[in-house]
Scaffold this active site. Structure first.
Site, mmCIF file in Angstrom:
data_model
loop_
_atom_site.group_PDB
_atom_site.id
_atom_site.type_symbol
_atom_site.label_atom_id
_atom_site.label_comp_id
_atom_site.label_asym_id
_atom_site.label_seq_id
_atom_site.Cartn_x
_atom_site.Cartn_y
_atom_site.Cartn_z
ATOM 1 C CB SER A 195 64.349 22.901 54.668
ATOM 2 O OG SER A 195 64.754 21.715 55.314
ATOM 3 C CG HIS A 197 62.816 16.923 64.041
ATOM 4 N ND1 HIS A 197 61.455 16.937 64.199
ATOM 5 C CD2 HIS A 197 63.270 15.977 64.903
ATOM 6 C CE1 HIS A 197 61.100 16.047 65.104
ATOM 7 N NE2 HIS A 197 62.188 15.460 65.556
ATOM 8 C CG ASP A 198 67.160 22.132 59.413
ATOM 9 O OD1 ASP A 198 66.381 22.215 58.439
ATOM 10 O OD2 ASP A 198 68.268 22.678 59.436
ATOM 11 N N PRO A 219 62.635 10.183 63.034
ATOM 12 C CG PRO A 219 64.743 9.708 63.875
ATOM 13 C CD PRO A 219 64.011 10.644 62.977
ATOM 14 N N GLY A 264 69.503 17.822 55.434
ATOM 15 C CA GLY A 264 70.769 18.382 55.862
ATOM 16 C C GLY A 264 70.468 19.667 56.623
ATOM 17 C CG ASP A 272 68.018 22.651 54.292
ATOM 18 O OD1 ASP A 272 67.433 22.343 55.355
ATOM 19 O OD2 ASP A 272 67.565 22.371 53.168
#
Length: 198
Positions: A78, A68-69, A160, A74, A76
């Site tokens: 987040s 998922h990240d 997804p 990308g 990172d």
């Protein structure tokens, strides 16, 4: 079946590395922390093992969290940023297991090497170690990524979903430079690992 699992696990992470990590050109390499924090990878490995022993389902959570990240901004980290309306607060991400594993590993690393190792590196290393604990392969992970500074819940709309149709998911993968085989590998791998720990 086990041979297929091992081959597809290796392919999965080579694919993630190629499609996401290298696309950002951050100068990643094997052993990035060998001089600045040589204990980092062993700390992550032992932290993941301790959490896995308590709850094997963290393996599928860490793998999916890494996926998922990488899929949103990308690789990172987040997805790890706390706050209102961040990636972490969305339904697909808030249900993931493993945030506590990353927090634990980061705390332990900070005690030894403050301000050196990024969460953007801890997450893929933890995902790799989790896969290995489910009898999957262990592979070298390039490190040297920088942590992202932005995380927006709205950017997870393209993730997804596990209840989403294959046709819908097939529309999302080309935007990330991925094809139908990548879809089967990435989405199917999460299902296989989840089944192996329950």
């Amino acid at each position: 079946m086990e041979a297929f699992f091992k081959k597809s696990s290796m392919f999965l992470f080579l694919l993630l590395a190629k499609a996401f990590s290298l696309a950002h050109g951050q100068g990643t390499r094997i052993g990035f922390y060998s001089l600045s924090c040589s204990e980092a990878e062993s700390i992550i490995q032992s932290t993941v093992a301790a959490h896995f022993q308590f709850d094997p389902a963290v393996a599928s959570g860490l793998l999916r969290m890494h996926f998922h990240d990488c899929f949103v901004r990308g690789c990172d980290a987040s997805i790890l940023i706390n706050g209102n309306s961040t990636e972490k607060t969305t339904i697909p991400n808030s249900l993931l297991k493993g945030f506590d594993v990353i927090d634990d590993a980061k705390s332990q690393i900070e005690a030894v090497c403050p301000g050196v190792v990024s969460c953007a590196d801890i997450l893929p290393l933890a995902a790799r170690d989790a896969v290995f604990l489910t009898n999957g392969p262990r592979w070298p992970v390039t490190t040297g990524r920088r942590d992202g500074r932005a995380s927006l819940a709205s950017e997870t709309n393209n993730l997804p979903g596990f209840t989403e149709s294959i046709a819908s998911q097939k529309k999302k993968f080309p935007d990330k430079g991925l094809n139908d085989q990548d879809l089967v590998t990435l989405v199917g791998k999460n299902i296989k690992i989840l089944a192996s720990v329950h």
